[in-house]
Design a protein around this motif. Structure first.
Motif, short mmCIF file in Angstrom:
data_model
loop_
_atom_site.label_atom_id
_atom_site.label_comp_id
_atom_site.label_asym_id
_atom_site.label_seq_id
_atom_site.Cartn_x
_atom_site.Cartn_y
_atom_site.Cartn_z
N ARG A 1 -4.26 5.69 -6.19
CA ARG A 1 -4.31 6.26 -4.88
C ARG A 1 -3.75 4.97 -3.93
N TRP A 2 -3.97 3.99 -3.80
CA TRP A 2 -3.62 2.95 -2.76
C TRP A 2 -2.60 2.00 -2.87
N TYR A 3 -2.18 1.54 -4.14
CA TYR A 3 -1.10 0.58 -4.12
C TYR A 3 0.50 1.13 -4.62
N GLN A 4 1.34 0.79 -3.85
CA GLN A 4 2.48 1.19 -4.52
C GLN A 4 2.86 0.21 -5.50
N GLN B 1 0.84 -1.31 -0.02
CA GLN B 1 0.09 0.10 0.13
C GLN B 1 0.99 1.29 0.03
N THR B 2 0.04 2.54 -0.46
CA THR B 2 1.02 3.69 -0.64
C THR B 2 0.26 4.17 0.78
N ASP B 3 1.01 5.40 1.32
CA ASP B 3 0.71 6.14 2.45
C ASP B 3 -0.79 6.82 2.55
N SER B 4 -1.36 7.03 1.39
CA SER B 4 -2.62 7.40 1.00
C SER B 4 -3.86 6.51 1.12
N GLN B 5 -4.54 6.26 2.19
CA GLN B 5 -5.50 5.18 2.21
C GLN B 5 -7.01 5.58 2.42
#
Length: 107
Positions: free
Chosen positions: A86-89, A18-22
């Protein structure tokens, strides 16, 4: 007790970071689990996430056409697009055929 699924069946293995933006992720995840459960050929789902944001979700399906229909479902396509934005690196999707399963339960 471990779930008993009809065999053979298929597993879609989704591994991700995940990214930091959840923002909105939990709601979308809950909606996708609800919606997947309504799809023909759906057999179940298991999901695990570590504190550092790495996760594995395994969904189980009766056949490949059911997986394809789920992949093409309009709401699921929206979730896929938002996941990339948005959600996944990163993520990986693998599809495996399950021909045999063994279970153990300390009872």
């Amino acid at each position: 007790m471990a779930p008993q699924r009809p065999l053979p069946c298929y597993a879609v293995i989704f591994t991700s970071t995940q990214t930091d933006s959840q923002e909105g992720y939990a709601e979308m995840s809950a909606r996708m689990q609800e919606l997947a459960g309504q799809q023909a050929g759906f057999l179940g789902v298991e999901s695990f996430r570590s504190p550092d944001g790495k996760g594995v979700t395994i969904s189980y399906w009766q056949d490949l056409p059911s997986i394809q229909a789920w992949r093409e479902h309009p709401e699921h396509q929206t979730a896929q697009r938002l996941g990339k934005q948005r959600w996944y690196q990163n993520y990986t999707i693998e599809i495996a055929r399950i021909e045999t399963a063994y279970h153990f339960s300390r009872g």
